[in-house]
Design an enzyme around this catalytic site. Structure first.
Site, PDB file in Angstrom:
ATOM      1  N   LYS A 120       0.835  -1.203   0.000  1.00 60.24           N
ATOM      2  CA  LYS A 120       0.000   0.000   0.000  1.00 60.24           C
ATOM      3  C   LYS A 120       0.877   1.262   0.000  1.00 60.24           C
ATOM      4  O   LYS A 120       0.656   2.187  -0.783  1.00 60.24           O
ATOM      5  CB  LYS A 120      -0.923  -0.004   1.217  1.00 60.24           C
ATOM      6  CG  LYS A 120      -2.036   1.023   1.082  1.00 60.24           C
ATOM      7  CD  LYS A 120      -2.840   1.128   2.345  1.00 60.24           C
ATOM      8  CE  LYS A 120      -2.102   1.996   3.336  1.00 60.24           C
ATOM      9  NZ  LYS A 120      -2.815   2.224   4.576  1.00 60.24           N
ATOM     10  N   ASP A 138      -6.658   1.237   0.725  1.00 61.34           N
ATOM     11  CA  ASP A 138      -6.718   1.331   2.189  1.00 61.34           C
ATOM     12  C   ASP A 138      -8.122   0.940   2.630  1.00 61.34           C
ATOM     13  O   ASP A 138      -8.949   0.518   1.813  1.00 61.34           O
ATOM     14  CB  ASP A 138      -6.340   2.740   2.660  1.00 61.34           C
ATOM     15  CG  ASP A 138      -7.426   3.756   2.339  1.00 61.34           C
ATOM     16  OD1 ASP A 138      -8.352   3.429   1.557  1.00 61.34           O
ATOM     17  OD2 ASP A 138      -7.375   4.872   2.881  1.00 61.34           O
TER      18      ASP A 138
END
Ligand code: SF4
Length: 212
Positions: A120, A138
């Site tokens: 991420k 997310d």
């Protein structure tokens, strides 16, 4: 969602906010990397508060190393999990200095090799700093993608892959920011604000939350 609905969904978000940016404050690629590393399970507001004090003193890998672990911790104490984040950031800075000439590498493999940097974080850096069409999934994007029918899937990685396939190319660079902001302020976790949502007409979620 149909391809036409997805096109309209992003056209609408684009019209309302043509140049979306991350709410994390940074002025260099390294500052962005450090801020994202510090932001896991913390709010952008909380990270900004700490980095507003840290970055004027140390905003390069070498300067962070020069602070030492205790020095670094004194600036980021207000952020959750600061012990492990400080350790990771120090280790990452050492690698950046020793292996990358003090620069942040523009490669997923090299970014993910840094302690504290997962897929991420690498996606955020590649997208926001280097302008690559990556999709950092997310908790907000995961929820919005599933709830709206934009890219329903069981894991963040599956959502990421579906989004990369389904989001029209012209929206890919900014889609990450639009989805995060939409999830943070409108399509919120507990009760989405469907009554004031600009993309309600394109979203598959039923039943829509009525105006309170
Ligand atoms: S209509 Fe409701 S569920 Fe759909 S995107 Fe908007 S806020 Fe989210």
């Amino acid at each position: 969602m149909t391809p036409q609905a997805i096109e309209s969904f992003f056209s609408t978000l684009h019209a309302a906010n043509p140049q979306p940016v991350t709410e994390l404050e940074y002025t260099s690629v390294f500052e962005l990397l450090a801020a994202v590393l510090l932001s896991a399970q913390a709010t952008d507001v909380g990270v900004n508060k700490a980095t507003r004090r840290l970055f004027p003193v140390a905003n390069t890998p070498q300067k962070i190393l020069d602070l030492g672990l205790d020095g670094l911790e004194s600036y980021i104490k207000t952020i959750g999990l600061y012990h492990s984040k400080a350790r990771h950031l120090m280790q990452a800075c050492r690698i950046l200095v020793e292996q990358h000439g003090g620069e942040v590498p523009r490669s997923r493999e090299a970014l993910e090799a840094l302690p504290g940097v997962g897929r991420k974080t690498a996606n955020v850096v590649l997208n926001s700093a280097f302008g690559e069409p990556t999709m950092a999934v997310d908790t907000h994007i995961f929820r919005v993608a599933n709830r709206t029918g934009l890219a329903p899937a069981k894991t963040p990685l599956e959502v990421e892959k579906k989004l990369l396939k389904r989001v029209p190319a012209k929206f890919l660079i900014d889609a990450h920011h639009w989805l995060i902001l939409h999830g943070r302020y409108v399509c919120v976790a507990r009760k989405p604000k469907c009554w004031e949502c600009s993309v309600a007409a394109y979203c598959d979620f039923k039943p829509k939350t009525p105006r309170p």
